[in-house]
Design an enzyme around this catalytic site. Structure first.
Site, PDB file in Angstrom:
ATOM      1  N   CYS A 241       0.802  -1.042   0.013  1.00  0.00           N
ATOM      2  CA  CYS A 241       0.168   0.131  -0.154  1.00  0.00           C
ATOM      3  C   CYS A 241       0.781   1.076   0.122  1.00  0.00           C
ATOM      4  CB  CYS A 241      -0.981   0.025   1.315  1.00  0.00           C
ATOM      5  SG  CYS A 241      -1.956  -1.761   1.468  1.00  0.00           S
ATOM      6  N   ALA A 242       1.747   1.204  -1.127  1.00  0.00           N
ATOM      7  CA  ALA A 242       2.807   2.289  -0.802  1.00  0.00           C
ATOM      8  C   ALA A 242       2.429   3.594  -1.150  1.00  0.00           C
ATOM      9  CB  ALA A 242       3.941   2.003  -2.321  1.00  0.00           C
ATOM     10  N   GLY A 245       4.574   6.764  -1.247  1.00  0.00           N
ATOM     11  CA  GLY A 245       6.020   6.398  -1.124  1.00  0.00           C
ATOM     12  C   GLY A 245       6.584   6.826   0.057  1.00  0.00           C
ATOM     13  N   GLY A 246       6.093   7.609   1.332  1.00  0.00           N
ATOM     14  CA  GLY A 246       7.032   7.863   2.094  1.00  0.00           C
ATOM     15  C   GLY A 246       7.830   6.693   2.900  1.00  0.00           C
ATOM     16  N   LYS A 247       7.055   5.513   3.229  1.00  0.00           N
ATOM     17  CA  LYS A 247       7.774   4.495   3.887  1.00  0.00           C
ATOM     18  C   LYS A 247       8.868   3.657   2.626  1.00  0.00           C
ATOM     19  CE  LYS A 247       4.457   4.024   7.354  1.00  0.00           C
ATOM     20  NZ  LYS A 247       3.696   5.161   6.951  1.00  0.00           N
ATOM     21  N   ASP A 265       0.146   0.204  -5.277  1.00  0.00           N
ATOM     22  CA  ASP A 265      -0.984   0.422  -4.710  1.00  0.00           C
ATOM     23  C   ASP A 265      -2.205   0.282  -5.796  1.00  0.00           C
ATOM     24  OD1 ASP A 265      -1.394   2.562  -2.219  1.00  0.00           O
ATOM     25  OD2 ASP A 265      -2.944   2.663  -3.696  1.00  0.00           O
ATOM     26  N   ASP A 309       0.975  -0.810   4.880  1.00  0.00           N
ATOM     27  CA  ASP A 309       0.725   0.083   5.383  1.00  0.00           C
ATOM     28  C   ASP A 309      -0.966   0.329   5.354  1.00  0.00           C
ATOM     29  OD1 ASP A 309       0.907   2.583   6.803  1.00  0.00           O
ATOM     30  OD2 ASP A 309       1.753   3.680   4.944  1.00  0.00           O
ATOM     31  N   CYS A 362      -1.936   3.912  11.041  1.00  0.00           N
ATOM     32  CA  CYS A 362      -1.749   5.330  11.640  1.00  0.00           C
ATOM     33  C   CYS A 362      -3.130   5.355  12.619  1.00  0.00           C
ATOM     34  CB  CYS A 362      -1.782   6.249  10.916  1.00  0.00           C
ATOM     35  SG  CYS A 362      -3.003   6.458   9.522  1.00  0.00           S
TER      36      CYS A 362
END
Length: 431
Positions: A241-242, A245-247, A265, A309, A362
């Protein structure tokens, strides 16, 4: 604009949010377009008033006897910003853009202030939706009110230094005018604490260092869970679940541009920003997989790490998006938990024997966190939870600061780690 005019503008924006059910960011943007005389400082102050009002909507509303926009904005000005009722009324009398003067009843209520909260329920004192009280108590036991009160403050601005291109000292020098400090837990993070009253958030994305890919804006909590993925040099990783692309970017830097990360994604729009970000960050070990039938079939049984994520209610980000706190419904929670369970089951075929499935949200709600892990392990007994304390010590070299839940997952919160709320659990597949 002076404070009275800013208060009137905040009341106007909150009225727009309430009556037209618009996201706060949209309402603020529309107000700014329609009132071009307002400078950047004015817009920042108005935004702060609006967001502060929503962060403590329940407690401010209880004190004022109403949670209408006027009551909330006045409560923020006096209870949060430290204004005096008499001084405000004097300022109102001299400003034609001011709200109506405070009434005797409003002044009396504000003078009682916190004393009146003694009779309020736990959800009101915690500034949380009442229907979530049992879930929050299950997550944090008798500490839940304290945990939620810590989520009513303003968030800091956190950055992750991109070690592929720069280092902490270099970025700190580039941003010296903003007085950044090193993050307490994340090894490559910098933080600019939130200011009070009408303080503006630094615009770091116009800085030369950002444009050169030296750093990314990323909450320290997101940096921590990205490090805990334990993406090793030369490994094969799928970010299922990119999104933007932060992670993915954080893992690429941790892997030193070695191995291979597949960024996927189901939503092309969410995925679209990743291409420019990869280029700016100098990342070469990421292959973006666009959504489509069979897009991941060739990865089945090959991945050392599969990161989920997961889409969630976002309860961990209530400091940044307090309007979502009051819009959350049981129906939306049920929708998210169904999506999460489906993603966990989909990921199983992609994890190789001995590989690890990492689940992140989150959210601070057990329905999206520990409950999902417990149900998944019943469906897939070939997976066992990896010891979180061991992962934490190996990746962060600091004492474990997060809360551990009954399933062995970690919960990060503003109170325990000084970050947004996150959940992390790593499950290893039997060899």
């Amino acid at each position: 604009m002076r404070l009275p005019g800013r208060l009137s503008a905040a009341i106007e924006v909150l009225t727009e949010v309430d009556t037209r059910h618009r996201p706060v960011s949209e309402a603020l943007k529309t107000w700014g377009i329609g009132n071009r005389f307002a400078g950047a400082s004015d817009r920042a102050a108005i935004g702060n008033l609006v967001y502060d009002a929503l962060r403590r909507r329940a407690s401010h509303g209880h004190v004022m006897g109403s949670d209408d926009p006027r009551a909330l904005v006045l409560a923020v000005a006096i209870r949060d910003w430290g204004e005096e009722p008499e001084m405000l009324n004097a300022a109102f009398a001299e400003d034609r853009h001011a709200p109506e003067p405070l009434t005797k009843d409003e002044i009396a209520r504000l003078e009682r202030g916190d004393d009146s909260l003694a009779s309020a329920g736990n959800a009101t004192r915690a500034d949380a939706p009442e229907w979530l009280e049992s879930a929050l108590e299950r997550a944090f036991s008798n500490e839940w009110v304290t945990q939620l009160r810590a989520m009513t403050g303003r968030p800091s601005l956190d950055l992750r230094v991109n070690m592929l291109k720069s280092g902490r000292e270099r970025v700190m020098k580039s941003l010296k005018r903003f007085e950044p400090m090193e993050t307490a837990i994340a090894p490559h993070g910098l933080r600019m604490p939130a200011g009070s009253r009408d303080a503006r958030t630094p615009n770091v994305t116009s800085d030369e260092g950002y444009l050169k890919g030296w750093f990314e804006v990323q909450d320290e909590g997101s940096q921590i869970v990205s490090a805990l993925v334990d993406a090793t040099v030369g490994g094969q990783v799928l970010d299922l679940c990119a999104g933007a692309g932060g992670k993915t970017l954080a893992m690429a830097a941790a892997m030193g541009n070695t191995g291979q990360i597949f960024a996927y994604d189901t939503d092309r729009t969410r995925l679209a920003p990743i291409y420019d970000r990869l280029k700016r960050n100098g990342v070469r070990n990421v292959q973006v997989r666009a959504p489509g039938e069979g897009a991941l079939d060739d990865l089945a049984g090959r991945m050392d790490r599969v990161l989920i994520d997961a889409p969630c209610t976002g309860t961990g980000t209530w400091r940044r998006r307090p309007d979502t706190k009051w819009k959350l419904t049981p129906e939306l929670l049920a929708q998210r938990t169904a999506e999460q369970a489906a993603l966990l089951d989909e990921a199983v075929r992609l994890v190789k024997p001995g590989g690890t499935l990492v689940y992140i949200t989150c959210s601070i709600l057990p329905q999206e966190n520990g409950d999902q892990i417990a149900a998944f392990r019943i469906r897939h007994p070939e997976f066992a939870v990896r010891d979180a304390a061991t992962l934490w010590g190996a990746q962060l070299s600091l004492p474990l600061a997060a809360v551990t839940d009954a399933e062995g997952g970690l919960i990060l919160t503003p109170l325990t780690t000084g970050t947004d709320g996150f959940y992390f659990c790593a499950l290893q597949r039997k060899s």
